[in-house]
Write an enzyme that holds these catalytic residues in place. Structure first.
Site, PDB file in Angstrom:
ATOM      1  N   TRP A 223     -99.159 -59.659  -8.583  1.00  0.00           N
ATOM      2  CA  TRP A 223     -97.812 -59.774  -8.035  1.00  0.00           C
ATOM      3  C   TRP A 223     -97.801 -59.435  -6.555  1.00  0.00           C
ATOM      4  CZ3 TRP A 223     -93.986 -57.112 -11.977  1.00  0.00           C
ATOM      5  CH2 TRP A 223     -93.808 -57.973 -13.062  1.00  0.00           C
TER       6      TRP A 223
ATOM      7  N   THR B 119     -70.885 -63.776 -13.019  1.00  0.00           N
ATOM      8  CA  THR B 119     -72.113 -63.638 -12.246  1.00  0.00           C
ATOM      9  C   THR B 119     -72.290 -64.914 -11.430  1.00  0.00           C
ATOM     10  OG1 THR B 119     -73.412 -64.666 -13.972  1.00  0.00           O
ATOM     11  CG2 THR B 119     -73.237 -62.278 -14.051  1.00  0.00           C
TER      12      THR B 119
ATOM     13  N   GLU C  77     -72.843 -57.081 -13.249  1.00  0.00           N
ATOM     14  CA  GLU C  77     -72.911 -56.472 -14.583  1.00  0.00           C
ATOM     15  C   GLU C  77     -72.785 -54.953 -14.546  1.00  0.00           C
ATOM     16  OE1 GLU C  77     -74.843 -58.851 -13.435  1.00  0.00           O
ATOM     17  OE2 GLU C  77     -75.575 -60.209 -14.997  1.00  0.00           O
TER      18      GLU C  77
HETATM   19  P1  AMP Z   1     -74.578 -59.896  -7.961  1.00  0.00           P
HETATM   20  O1  AMP Z   1     -74.269 -59.798  -9.392  1.00  0.00           O
HETATM   21  O2  AMP Z   1     -74.175 -61.187  -7.347  1.00  0.00           O
HETATM   22  O3  AMP Z   1     -74.059 -58.756  -7.175  1.00  0.00           O
HETATM   23  O4  AMP Z   1     -76.164 -59.855  -7.831  1.00  0.00           O
HETATM   24  C1  AMP Z   1     -76.917 -58.761  -8.260  1.00  0.00           C
HETATM   25  C2  AMP Z   1     -78.298 -58.868  -7.732  1.00  0.00           C
HETATM   26  O5  AMP Z   1     -78.286 -58.808  -6.307  1.00  0.00           O
HETATM   27  C3  AMP Z   1     -79.207 -57.753  -8.146  1.00  0.00           C
HETATM   28  O6  AMP Z   1     -79.716 -57.930  -9.442  1.00  0.00           O
HETATM   29  C4  AMP Z   1     -80.274 -57.813  -7.065  1.00  0.00           C
HETATM   30  O7  AMP Z   1     -81.215 -58.833  -7.319  1.00  0.00           O
HETATM   31  C5  AMP Z   1     -79.482 -58.198  -5.846  1.00  0.00           C
HETATM   32  N1  AMP Z   1     -79.145 -57.008  -5.063  1.00  0.00           N
HETATM   33  C6  AMP Z   1     -77.993 -56.322  -5.035  1.00  0.00           C
HETATM   34  N2  AMP Z   1     -78.056 -55.300  -4.165  1.00  0.00           N
HETATM   35  C7  AMP Z   1     -79.304 -55.322  -3.630  1.00  0.00           C
HETATM   36  C8  AMP Z   1     -80.005 -54.523  -2.680  1.00  0.00           C
HETATM   37  N3  AMP Z   1     -79.436 -53.502  -2.077  1.00  0.00           N
HETATM   38  N4  AMP Z   1     -81.278 -54.850  -2.407  1.00  0.00           N
HETATM   39  C9  AMP Z   1     -81.886 -55.900  -2.999  1.00  0.00           C
HETATM   40  N5  AMP Z   1     -81.279 -56.690  -3.891  1.00  0.00           N
HETATM   41  C10 AMP Z   1     -80.000 -56.405  -4.211  1.00  0.00           C
END
Ligand code: AMP
Length: 541
Positions: A444, A183, A330
């Protein structure tokens, strides 16, 4: 009970590699090198080269369960590692080349990498942390800008050229690890997510469904999303499964290079984070009709929220269709995807756009709920905000090494850390990351909703809304604004733009005009940095 009488055939990635070779031997995988030259291999060649790689790795002592790291841009050799390493029973571990060397050292040590496949152009980065990974025994150098010297490591091309193009791929347990992705957490150490063959295969099947990414044999797929970011959203595996054509951009991720590649290779599906697409939209707006992107049928955008104005701009001004998807490292990573279901037939354009800009509905086999502070599921009314939890066969059940166990609920759901609403049709809308939520006087405020509205202003290219400390309300929203090239806008004009949309208490207390928004290694707004920089902006001096 009557036992079923069907074969227990293992769901392993090896099948995709074999199928692509057998059925689509000449369909191309195209790679762009640092010098912009294009290199083409058919799927049969990719299979042969992956087999050669596996023979070479075997000689270097790679065994079942060994970790083979990659520190590479998107290209064919990276694909060969993606498919070959898991097929031989070892585990491919993608290192994110945008991380700090100390983080890469931590990750490499944590994953116990034994071999690293690295682009020659990235050797200076590797040199900064290689000695801090005691398990690392071999360096294989992809000669992307010239042959590697023996001091640098094994030259990938010379190494595999000496090997036979067949490998006796073993029958594997579908639950065996295939890939490790870390991550890109901004707090604490990165966590290792271990994909299984089964999770990748099932994810691929779901990703290829028409209601999902809908990838097929006749597609030409351009993963702009790096292969070190959540398995390039599974697209390399999807392409192999269907025998689609793949186009890799190498290190050239600027808008002009991408648009040129999309037009030249007649790309049908391209995928990347919003920043990439914002750049492409600006380029197309500046020079409409200069680039023939008529082959493109879907631009997959994920990783952070795709602004509604961008989705609309692509559709209305350039006839280009955005598919907005949500996922996480994840979740292998696809979780939800926004397509308009039949319930939108006859609805207003505004409603349709709002749905397209939402994160969409879950793909089959991913289940989602959102819960309050007490952990109880909340109403699917499109208004009540709570933390999104997911479960499914391609959702992690723990992290490598067992860290971060608090991310899983007692009843087996994964806490995503995303704050969302879910409406009665099942459309999920991310309102914030839980660590970025703005709580003003106990209420919020959705930073994502305000950002979306700000990015719809014609002078704004990017906006990030974050929490500023406040003496009375604890926190109040502040907006960091990047204007489009050659354009300006005042705080009052932005206030006037937001006023008809939001309640008064949602209005940012101030607008800070900046050159750029700080970003994480995977292109998300780094709001912690904005808070460090401007967090006390509203406090008495
Ligand atoms: P990663 O593991 O780096 O892909 O990050 C995952 C996180 O990216 C998610 O928990 C979201 O907070 C954010 N994320 C992924 N896709 C989107 C989306 N389409 N819109 C908003 N946030 C997103």
């Amino acid at each position: 009970m009557l036992d079923g009488r069907m074969m227990d055939f293992p769901l392993t990635l090896t099948h995709f590699l074999e199928r692509a070779r057998q059925l689509f031997p000449r369909t191309e995988v195209v790679s762009r090198r640092p010098d912009k030259s294009l290199h083409r291999h058919g799927w049969a060649e990719v299979h042969a080269r992956a087999s050669q790689l596996c023979n070479a790795l075997t000689k270097l002592g790679v065994k079942r369960g060994s970790r083979v790291a990659t520190l590479c841009w998107n290209h064919t050799q990276h694909l060969e590692a993606y498919l070959g390493v898991p097929a031989m029973g070892a585990i491919v571990h993608t290192l994110n080349l945008r991380l700090h060397p100390s983080e890469l050292a931590y990750i490499g040590r944590h994953a116990e990498d034994e071999v690293v496949i690295v682009d020659r152009t990235l050797l200076p980065l590797l040199a900064k942390f290689r000695n801090e990974i005691p398990s690392l025994r071999h360096v294989i150098v992809v000669p992307d800008d010239g042959p590697a010297t023996p001091e640098q490591g094994h030259d990938y091309e010379k190494l595999i050229a000496a090997e036979r193009p067949e490998y006796a791929f073993p029958t594997l347990d579908e639950r065996a690890a295939a890939m490790i992705c870390y991550t890109s957490g901004t707090t604490g150490n990165p966590k290792g997510v271990v994909y299984t063959h089964r999770s990748c295969v099932l994810h691929t099947m779901a990703a290829c469904m028409r209601d999902s990414l809908g990838v097929g044999e006749d597609d030409t797929i351009l993963p702009v999303v790096p292969m070190f970011h959540a398995a390039a959203w599974g697209l390399p595996f999807a392409a192999a499964a269907c025998g689609a054509k793949l186009v890799f951009p190498g290190p050239h991720l600027d808008a002009a290079s991408l648009v040129e590649l999309m037009a030249a290779e007649k790309v049908t599906v391209a995928a990347g984070v919003p920043t990439i697409w914002l750049g492409i939209l600006a380029l197309l707006d500046a020079a409409p009709k200069t680039h023939d992107l008529s082959s493109v049928r879907s631009m997959v955008i994920g990783g952070s929220a795709a602004p509604a104005a961008m989705i609309d701009g692509f559709a209305k001004r350039h006839g280009l269709e955005v598919t907005h998807a949500w996922g996480m490292t994840e979740t292998n990573p696809l979780g939800t995807l926004s397509r308009l279901t039949r319930s939108f037939v006859g609805q207003s354009d505004e409603k349709k756009l709002a749905a397209k800009a939402s994160q969409g509905i879950t793909v089959p086999f991913v289940e989602a709920r959102h819960v309050g502070d007490d952990g109880k599921p909340l109403a699917r009314d499109g208004e009540t905000m709570g933390e999104l939890e997911v479960r499914g066969p391609w959702v992690a059940s723990s992290y490598l090494g067992g860290e971060g166990a608090e991310k899983w609920t007692a009843d087996g759901w994964f806490r995503t850390g995303d704050v969302v609403t879910i409406d009665k049709e099942g459309y999920v809308r991310i309102t914030d990351r839980s660590k970025d939520v703005i709580k003003s006087g106990g209420e919020w405020i959705s930073s994502v909703a305000i950002e979306n509205a700000l990015m719809a202003h014609p002078a704004v290219i990017e906006a990030a809304v974050f929490a500023g400390r406040h003496p009375k309300w604890d926190e109040r929203p502040l907006a960091a604004i990047v204007c489009k090239a050659g354009q300006t806008v005042t705080a009052d004009q932005l206030r006037a733009h937001l006023e008809p949309i939001f309640a008064k208490f949602w209005m940012p207390d101030d607008f800070l005009f900046v050159e750029q928004i700080p970003r994480t290694s995977t292109g998300k707004f780094l709001k912690s940095k904005l808070r460090d920089q401007f967090g006390d902006h509203l406090m008495p001096k």
